[in-house]
Design a protein around this motif. Sequence first.
Motif, mmCIF file in Angstrom:
data_model
loop_
_atom_site.group_PDB
_atom_site.id
_atom_site.type_symbol
_atom_site.label_atom_id
_atom_site.label_comp_id
_atom_site.label_asym_id
_atom_site.label_seq_id
_atom_site.Cartn_x
_atom_site.Cartn_y
_atom_site.Cartn_z
ATOM 1 N N GLN A 1 -1.082 -17.861 10.055
ATOM 2 C CA GLN A 1 -2.192 -16.985 9.689
ATOM 3 C C GLN A 1 -2.501 -15.938 10.745
ATOM 4 N N ARG A 2 -1.643 -15.835 11.764
ATOM 5 C CA ARG A 2 -1.798 -14.840 12.834
ATOM 6 C C ARG A 2 -3.110 -15.008 13.595
ATOM 7 N N GLU A 3 -3.565 -16.229 13.754
ATOM 8 C CA GLU A 3 -4.795 -16.499 14.486
ATOM 9 C C GLU A 3 -4.538 -17.113 15.854
ATOM 10 N N HIS A 4 -3.293 -17.393 16.178
ATOM 11 C CA HIS A 4 -2.926 -17.968 17.464
ATOM 12 C C HIS A 4 -3.242 -16.962 18.582
ATOM 13 N N PRO A 5 -3.668 -17.431 19.767
ATOM 14 C CA PRO A 5 -3.953 -16.495 20.871
ATOM 15 C C PRO A 5 -2.807 -15.534 21.179
ATOM 16 N N ALA A 6 -1.571 -15.973 20.981
ATOM 17 C CA ALA A 6 -0.430 -15.085 21.230
ATOM 18 C C ALA A 6 -0.441 -13.898 20.265
ATOM 19 N N TRP A 7 -0.781 -14.146 19.001
ATOM 20 C CA TRP A 7 -0.882 -13.053 18.031
ATOM 21 C C TRP A 7 -2.041 -12.125 18.387
ATOM 22 N N ARG A 8 -3.150 -12.682 18.868
ATOM 23 C CA ARG A 8 -4.281 -11.850 19.276
ATOM 24 C C ARG A 8 -3.856 -10.900 20.400
ATOM 25 N N ARG A 9 -3.055 -11.403 21.338
ATOM 26 C CA ARG A 9 -2.603 -10.565 22.441
ATOM 27 C C ARG A 9 -1.694 -9.443 21.928
ATOM 28 N N ILE A 10 -0.814 -9.753 20.984
ATOM 29 C CA ILE A 10 0.084 -8.730 20.444
ATOM 30 C C ILE A 10 -0.714 -7.660 19.701
ATOM 31 N N ARG A 11 -1.705 -8.081 18.910
ATOM 32 C CA ARG A 11 -2.538 -7.096 18.208
ATOM 33 C C ARG A 11 -3.273 -6.209 19.205
ATOM 34 N N PHE A 12 -3.802 -6.826 20.268
ATOM 35 C CA PHE A 12 -4.492 -6.056 21.297
ATOM 36 C C PHE A 12 -3.528 -5.070 21.957
ATOM 37 N N GLU A 13 -2.300 -5.533 22.224
ATOM 38 C CA GLU A 13 -1.289 -4.687 22.860
ATOM 39 C C GLU A 13 -0.961 -3.479 21.980
ATOM 40 N N GLU A 14 -0.781 -3.709 20.679
ATOM 41 C CA GLU A 14 -0.445 -2.618 19.760
ATOM 42 C C GLU A 14 -1.572 -1.592 19.703
ATOM 43 N N LEU A 15 -2.805 -2.075 19.623
ATOM 44 C CA LEU A 15 -3.941 -1.158 19.574
ATOM 45 C C LEU A 15 -4.083 -0.389 20.881
ATOM 46 N N LEU A 16 -3.881 -1.074 21.995
ATOM 47 C CA LEU A 16 -3.988 -0.419 23.301
ATOM 48 C C LEU A 16 -2.933 0.676 23.452
ATOM 49 N N VAL A 17 -1.700 0.358 23.094
ATOM 50 C CA VAL A 17 -0.612 1.333 23.227
ATOM 51 C C VAL A 17 -0.850 2.522 22.295
ATOM 52 N N GLN A 18 -1.337 2.244 21.080
ATOM 53 C CA GLN A 18 -1.631 3.341 20.154
ATOM 54 C C GLN A 18 -2.693 4.270 20.733
ATOM 55 N N GLN A 19 -3.762 3.674 21.267
ATOM 56 C CA GLN A 19 -4.835 4.483 21.822
ATOM 57 C C GLN A 19 -4.362 5.272 23.052
ATOM 58 N N LEU A 20 -3.539 4.657 23.876
ATOM 59 C CA LEU A 20 -3.023 5.363 25.047
ATOM 60 C C LEU A 20 -2.142 6.538 24.643
ATOM 61 N N SER A 21 -1.290 6.336 23.620
ATOM 62 C CA SER A 21 -0.413 7.419 23.189
ATOM 63 C C SER A 21 -1.218 8.554 22.576
ATOM 64 N N LEU A 22 -2.254 8.212 21.791
ATOM 65 C CA LEU A 22 -3.100 9.247 21.209
ATOM 66 C C LEU A 22 -3.887 9.982 22.291
ATOM 67 N N ARG A 23 -4.296 9.231 23.321
ATOM 68 C CA ARG A 23 -5.039 9.878 24.405
ATOM 69 C C ARG A 23 -4.140 10.816 25.198
ATOM 70 N N ARG A 24 -2.880 10.440 25.346
ATOM 71 C CA ARG A 24 -1.936 11.333 26.007
ATOM 72 C C ARG A 24 -1.765 12.615 25.203
ATOM 73 N N ALA A 25 -1.697 12.483 23.865
ATOM 74 C CA ALA A 25 -1.592 13.667 23.016
ATOM 75 C C ALA A 25 -2.848 14.522 23.137
ATOM 76 N N TYR A 26 -4.006 13.857 23.225
ATOM 77 C CA TYR A 26 -5.281 14.562 23.391
ATOM 78 C C TYR A 26 -5.293 15.354 24.696
ATOM 79 N N ASN A 27 -4.869 14.720 25.775
ATOM 80 C CA ASN A 27 -4.848 15.397 27.077
ATOM 81 C C ASN A 27 -3.828 16.532 27.096
ATOM 82 N N ALA A 28 -2.682 16.319 26.421
ATOM 83 C CA ALA A 28 -1.669 17.372 26.360
ATOM 84 C C ALA A 28 -2.198 18.578 25.596
#
Length: 506
Positions: A196-223
Amino acid sequence: MGAQLAGRLAKLDLHRPEDLVLHLPLRYEDETRLTPIAVARPGFPAQVEGEVISSEVTLRPRRQLVARVRDASGTLVARWLNFYPSQQKMLAPGSRVRLFGEVRGGFFGDEMVHPRLKRVEMGEGLPEALTPVYPTTAGLGQATLRKLIDRALASSSLDDLLPPTVCGALSLPSFADAVRALHHPAPDADPAALEQREHPAWRRIRFEELLVQQLSLRRAYNARRARGAVALAARGELTAALLAQLPFRLTGAQARAAGEIAADLAAPHPMQRLLQGDVGSGKTIVAALAMLQAAENGYQAALMAPTEILAEQHWKKLAAWLAPLGLHVAWLSGSRRKREREAELERLRSGEVLLAVGTHALIEDPVTLPRLALAVVDEQHRFGVRQRLALREKASVGEGAALRPHMLMMSATPIPRTLAMTHYADLDVSILDELPPGRTPIRTRLVSDARRDEVVGRLRAACRGGRQAYWVCPLIEESETLQLQTALDTFQALTAALPELRIGLL
């Protein structure tokens, strides 16, 4: 790695060891225990072990490999419609095998169709953890994928983006621990939490994906902010004149949004702002003030809408507001006469006309806006990225060739501010969160199709009272693939049901 295997991996967009590390399991299978044949439940996966008592290739009703396997509790039929000679050898009578698959009722009793097959010795141990099952493609087996992923895990750097203090504060495992736990769950891992994707490992992966997405969008914003744009000073000449002649006052939300946009336009880097507000919240007047700020500085502004009806509505409203100020608003659409259209294009090309409104016609080749400093896109989600960029590129000739125009996108999609900030992290967001005085809140009701006659009755009563009604359909004409109400059918039905009313079809 051979070219054939690399080609199959490429179909899954797997090109580097890091891609394999992040190719996470789709689900898990429990091979840690054996189920007696007699108690295996139909419709559920199970692993059984027993002795092959018979094995043969039958030709009717079609060619298939059929084997009977027996344990101390009962007998099970296993059949393979597609099989290899190696499987026939493994199923020689007297052999001991393990089968993993879903049990179902068959003509000769319980059976498994295409179970996973493994030859074993008496007393051979079982896996200690759940077995991952990965997304794959034709010709790429699970065993091959597992070997490649294990090799990638051993050779790849699994450095963490987050410091240990942040992981601890958020109760998240490290990145390395998370991916290893998902590829090789611990023996005591909770199967339900993994599935059900509720394991702490899945939570970390979801957090990682969201973090990387936000960082890439912020880089585009700064560019984007590092690029140049025409700085449109807020002179207040035309904008003040427009506000003075309006028969209404701006709401607090409109004034706030207009101020945010004016400040962005005055900056020497391109604005990219989303103006979000419900239908009737007054987005058009805010856009008009922004377009006037461009005109005050001698630059052009264009507003593009997805449909001719909406674009014409914007044009008529802007023309009525701005004509008293001595400003002409060009109207570009595919339905205009050729002579009228060419005259408008020439005035835009020469810079005589500073403001334009249109549909996709604005981004066609003949349209040239050499002094374009502001592009406004209404219902921005209805346009593709290339279409929005095409409007921006209309300023790529003339004196503004090295500068990017400011972009203002408008949407009535009711996205909460926090979600909008997440989804549009490369945009600044202005929210119109209040309606102008006199606007009544919109009420939405869901009515069953069985009560269609009641809806028609409400329409009749509203129209007899001097009001108007719109009936919106998802399709214009009948579709072979979509079973939805069409505009043509609805028009005919309403015309028959309401003969006393004048009904139009758009």
